[in-house]
Motif scaffolding. Structure first.
Motif, PDB file in Angstrom:
ATOM      1  N   THR B  76      78.359  69.147  46.353  1.00 55.10           N
ATOM      2  CA  THR B  76      79.241  68.442  45.423  1.00 55.10           C
ATOM      3  C   THR B  76      78.802  66.979  45.302  1.00 55.10           C
ATOM      4  O   THR B  76      77.642  66.674  45.533  1.00 55.10           O
ATOM      5  N   SER B  77      79.746  66.121  44.957  1.00 59.28           N
ATOM      6  CA  SER B  77      79.389  64.713  44.707  1.00 59.28           C
ATOM      7  C   SER B  77      78.799  64.022  45.936  1.00 59.28           C
ATOM      8  O   SER B  77      78.027  63.080  45.797  1.00 59.28           O
ATOM      9  N   ARG B  78      79.149  64.495  47.127  1.00 56.00           N
ATOM     10  CA  ARG B  78      78.648  63.802  48.327  1.00 56.00           C
ATOM     11  C   ARG B  78      77.124  63.854  48.408  1.00 56.00           C
ATOM     12  O   ARG B  78      76.474  62.852  48.681  1.00 56.00           O
ATOM     13  N   ILE B  79      76.559  65.009  48.153  1.00 58.84           N
ATOM     14  CA  ILE B  79      75.086  65.122  48.227  1.00 58.84           C
ATOM     15  C   ILE B  79      74.457  64.528  46.960  1.00 58.84           C
ATOM     16  O   ILE B  79      73.356  63.991  46.989  1.00 58.84           O
ATOM     17  N   GLN B  80      75.206  64.587  45.841  1.00 63.50           N
ATOM     18  CA  GLN B  80      74.683  64.022  44.596  1.00 63.50           C
ATOM     19  C   GLN B  80      74.569  62.499  44.712  1.00 63.50           C
ATOM     20  O   GLN B  80      73.665  61.888  44.158  1.00 63.50           O
ATOM     21  N   MET B  81      75.488  61.888  45.457  1.00 64.57           N
ATOM     22  CA  MET B  81      75.472  60.437  45.613  1.00 64.57           C
ATOM     23  C   MET B  81      74.731  59.994  46.867  1.00 64.57           C
ATOM     24  O   MET B  81      74.325  58.839  46.971  1.00 64.57           O
ATOM     25  N   GLY B  82      74.551  60.907  47.796  1.00 64.27           N
ATOM     26  CA  GLY B  82      73.990  60.502  49.078  1.00 64.27           C
ATOM     27  C   GLY B  82      72.494  60.713  49.218  1.00 64.27           C
ATOM     28  O   GLY B  82      71.866  60.170  50.113  1.00 64.27           O
ATOM     29  N   LEU B  83      71.928  61.497  48.324  1.00 70.70           N
ATOM     30  CA  LEU B  83      70.524  61.858  48.496  1.00 70.70           C
ATOM     31  C   LEU B  83      69.626  61.095  47.523  1.00 70.70           C
ATOM     32  O   LEU B  83      69.901  61.058  46.334  1.00 70.70           O
TER      33      LEU B  83
END
Lengths: 472, 363
Positions: B76-83
């Motif tokens: 979700t957004s966590r990996i979309q924003m974290g990677l």
């Protein structure tokens, strides 16, 4: 490839430069344009190019054989060959499913349950346009109006020429083919005016039709029973505008693109909402189709050469088929029938109407308005997706109905655009854009083009909509 | 508002200085559009793509065309924003594709990759227990997959839809006038009718990497909003001070009970079936629990106790990374308690790449 897409603008740029600048031989220019046209069509579905080839080859050969044989019966046989191949393809792809549905319903009425396999045939885009265009060639040769001494290359280019391939104008062979005989390169006037027309066409489509009018139309037609009468009238008027700007926008882009390559295409619209009566409307709306139907169908049926009753039957038949040409649905047939009815009735009063309008401006304006209102109401079956929606919409506009309204911006923009359109078309009914442009200075022209270009760029890129007439 | 259009050469309008007219038109148009672009940027608007189905489908197509087995990010957004995909690509020596979908379950996408016989890459899954728990969050992923299937079918013999999508992406990703893919007049209207500057804290790149600039959001209000969203219930029906908010939500969070694990286990069975299919043909799946902190972590910890949820996955799959086991992943301050700020992406990705390298090696 939609005219309102980045791919098309890129494609047009490459084709215009290559055709006008890079290729010197006229023959190779035509080969290039033909290939470019196939690429343009392949952007939808490459497989359907085979259909265009079938149509092209059949009509080119049939016309030559027809011309060579002195025997009337054989001539007729070749014409029949051309008609049957073209109409069979059109019938199968466009009307097959409709026919099957009607057979199922008829069988059900007779108490027979018939479940045919699911119809999974895609409608080849533009098939109605290029079929009619190609047929005009064999029909003209059959009637000795045209000599079939054009090469296959020229004829293939005539059928496939990309600016008008998928949504017209339906160009006659006698209009286009002679242009293939002399080398063509756009001069600077053609290029400037052609580009201006492309920009104006895109403005009509992207800004007026798609941004301002389509949302109003879609909203109300999705559930006409829930809207009040004022909203329903606004949507009915907005659809008149949407379909005009959508379709005339396409035609204008087509004419402009062709002009950028040094080719001329015929007019398709001439201030149709300023028409004085219904026969005048059909002289101004989708001119290339109405003249095609007049010349190849109405006149073939006998036109007005026989009794009054026969003439009325011919008129009605022509309009019914004209309605059906737009799509495989009884709603289009109904739309055609209504126009047929108006033409039949108007036939008896036309002389008197024209005479009275001659020196009486207010009568003329009143009758133009009356024509527009009736045409607008007649678009309702054309746009409605079901009989129920059509009745709901008609009842909302003909009887007072309370319900949801539109927001103020939507009323102002839709009604404002339609009032401006009516006023503009009435003012321009006997004139042309060219005449208007000729009266302007280079600075005003530049300013006007800049305005249209900027507004189009600012409004482009929202919900991408295909041109309405692609489905026909 | 056309009345008529030109139909032949002899009806060309006889105008002098057409060239000058067009020169003026182009100059004015460029001037006005440039001024509009400048105005928008001065108001804080930046070029940002819309996270659309088409853009996702384009990225999914990159997997089919990758010369070497790629790394695919799901979640979700966590990996979309974290990677940071560049960092990951450099470290792994292969391409990386971002297929996470904001607020949507990754399971259908994982299943689709499992059913794609040509896929032998590495899947990096950000597993968020709360997303798997909510019913209905798979539908969006299925719709996006259908769009990919349609695009893949369309472009099989016809590259034009893809070219159009790429051209449109190219333009949209460079102009503030096309922020979020909206028509320019909508953005201008927004800019003209709002006072002050626009703080678009989220921007989306062509690669679907999402950058969050949390210096642009009002704090602690934004954090409080995130906690409220994550908690899922409104404890207050009136406006309260931040201190009052923290006190009340802390008390509410303390009362939270662990969720039932049954649904999670059922979904885990489906996940493991897909993992087995991918790994059987040489691919790999690595599950990562992305960091959350403060009250957001507290909510997760109480609702989805690690021993009951995450451990079930660890028991069945050897390749898992939980941020709490690695101080280098747990050392970031998350401004909203749930997502990394854009400035931390590179460091975080490098730390994650180190762990993957150390524990599993690159393929």
């Amino acid at each position: 490839m939609l005219f309102n897409s980045y791919t098309f603008l890129f494609f047009l740029l490459i084709v215009v430069i290559t055709h006008n600048v890079l290729i010197s031989s006229w023959r190779w220019q035509k080969v290039f344009l033909l290939l470019a046209s196939y690429v343009f069509y392949a952007a939808w579905n490459p497989a359907f190019i085979l259909l265009i080839w079938a149509s092209t080859l059949t009509d080119w050969l049939a016309a030559r054989w027809m011309y060579r044989t002195p025997d009337r019966v054989r001539k007729r046989a070749f014409l029949l060959l051309s008609l049957s191949v073209n109409l069979a393809l059109l019938g199968f792809f466009k009307y097959g499913e409709f026919l099957l549905e009607n057979i199922v319903q008829l069988a059900a009425l007779a108490g027979v349950e018939y479940r045919p396999p699911e119809w999974n045939i895609v409608l080849p885009v533009g098939i109605s346009f290029y079929t009619f265009q190609s047929l005009s060639y064999t029909l003209d040769v059959y009637r000795n109006k045209l000599k079939p001494d054009y090469s296959l290359l020229d004829f293939a280019l005539y059928v496939t020429f990309f600016p008008q391939l998928v949504a017209g104008p339906i160009v006659r062979a006698a209009y286009f083919l002679p242009q293939c005989l002399t080398p063509r390169r756009a001069n600077s006037d053609q290029l400037n005016w052609g580009l201006t027309l492309v920009v104006v066409g895109l403005f009509a489509k992207v800004v007026l039709a798609d941004t301002f009018l389509a949302p109003v139309v879609d909203q109300v037609y999705a559930a006409p029973a829930h809207f009040n009468s004022f909203a329903a009238w606004t949507a009915a008027l907005a659809f008149s505008g949407q379909i005009f700007f959508d379709f005339s926008g396409y035609s204008t882009c087509a004419i402009g693109s062709a002009l950028c390559l040094g080719f001329a295409l015929p007019d398709n619209f001439r201030a149709p909402y300023a028409a004085l009566g219904f026969s005048d409307f059909w002289r101004r709306w989708h001119i290339s189709l109405s003249t095609w139907l007049r010349d190849y169908l109405y006149i073939s049926l006998g036109g007005g050469r026989h009794s009054s009753l026969r003439t009325q039957v011919n008129l009605m038949l022509t309009m019914l088929i004209g309605g059906l040409w737009h799509g495989a649905s009884w709603m289009f047939v109904l739309w055609g029938a209504l126009h047929g009815l108006y033409l039949t009735i108007e036939r008896h009063f036309r002389g008197r109407i024209y005479a009275r309008a001659e020196g009486n401006q207010s009568f003329c304006a009143g009758y133009v308005l009356f024509t527009f209102v009736v045409v607008t109401l007649t678009w309702i079956p054309f746009r409605a997706t079901s009989v129920t929606d059509m009745w709901d919409m008609l009842s909302a506009v003909l009887y007072w109905q309370s319900g949801r309204g539109l927001n103020a911006n939507e009323y102002v923009s839709a009604l404002g655009i339609m009032m401006a359109t009516l006023a503009w078309q009435y003012w321009m009914r006997a004139s042309s854009l060219e005449a208007l442009v000729e009266r302007t200075s280079w600075m005003s022209r530049g300013g006007a083009v800049a305005t249209v270009l900027t507004v189009t760029a600012l409004f482009a890129g929202g919900d991408e909509r295909a041109f309405i007439y692609f489905q026909f | 508002m056309l009345s008529s259009t030109s139909n032949s050469n002899d009806r060309l309008p006889a105008c002098a200085r057409w060239g000058l007219s067009w020169l003026l038109a182009v100059a004015l148009t460029v001037l006005v559009l440039s001024a509009a672009e400048y105005f928008l940027r001065s108001k804080g608007f930046v070029p940002s793509m819309a996270d659309s189905i088409d853009l996702w489908a384009q990225q999914r197509l990159r997997i089919d065309r990758a010369p070497t087995p790629p790394i695919v990010a799901l979640g979700t957004s966590r990996i979309q924003m974290g990677l940071d995909l560049n960092v990951l690509e450099r470290r792994a020596g292969t391409s990386a594709v971002q297929l996470a979908i904001d607020g949507v379950s990754f399971v259908p996408v994982l299943q689709q990759l499992a059913s794609d016989d040509t896929f032998t890459g590495t899947v990096l899954v950000s597993l968020t227990e709360s997303i798997l728990e909510q019913p209905g969050l798979e539908d969006t992923a299925r719709r996006w997959l259908a769009a990919y299937a349609a695009m893949a079918q369309r472009i099989e013999f016809n590259p034009f839809p893809l070219w159009e999508a790429r051209l449109s992406t190219f333009v949209n990703s460079r102009l503030a006038l096309r922020t979020e893919g909206a028509p320019p007049y909508v953005i201008l209207q927004h800019a003209l009718t709002r006072s002050g500057s626009y703080s678009a804290y989220l921007t989306l790149r062509e690669t679907r990497e999402r950058l969050g600039d949390y210096t642009l959001v009002p704090q602690p209000g934004y954090y409080a909003w995130r906690v409220k969203e994550h908690f899922g219930e409104n404890v207050f029906t009136r406006k309260v001070s931040y201190e009052e908010f923290v006190q009340a939500y802390n008390a509410a969070i303390e009362q939270l009970k662990p969720n039932a694990v049954n649904r999670f286990l059922t979904i885990l069975d489906r996940i493991m079936a897909s993992v087995a299919a991918i790994e059987k043909r040489g691919g790999r799946v690595i599950f990562v629990r992305f960091p959350t902190d403060k009250m957001v972590w507290e909510i997760d910890r109480r609702r989805f106790p690690r021993a009951t949820f995450w451990q079930r996955l660890v028991d069945r799959h050897p390749r898992t990374i939980h941020f709490k086991d690695y101080p280098e992943l747990d050392s970031f301050a998350l401004p909203d308690g749930s997502h990394l700020d854009m400035r931390d992406r590179k460091t975080f990705t490098a730390a994650l790449a180190d762990i993957i390298e150390r524990r599993f090696g690159w393929q």
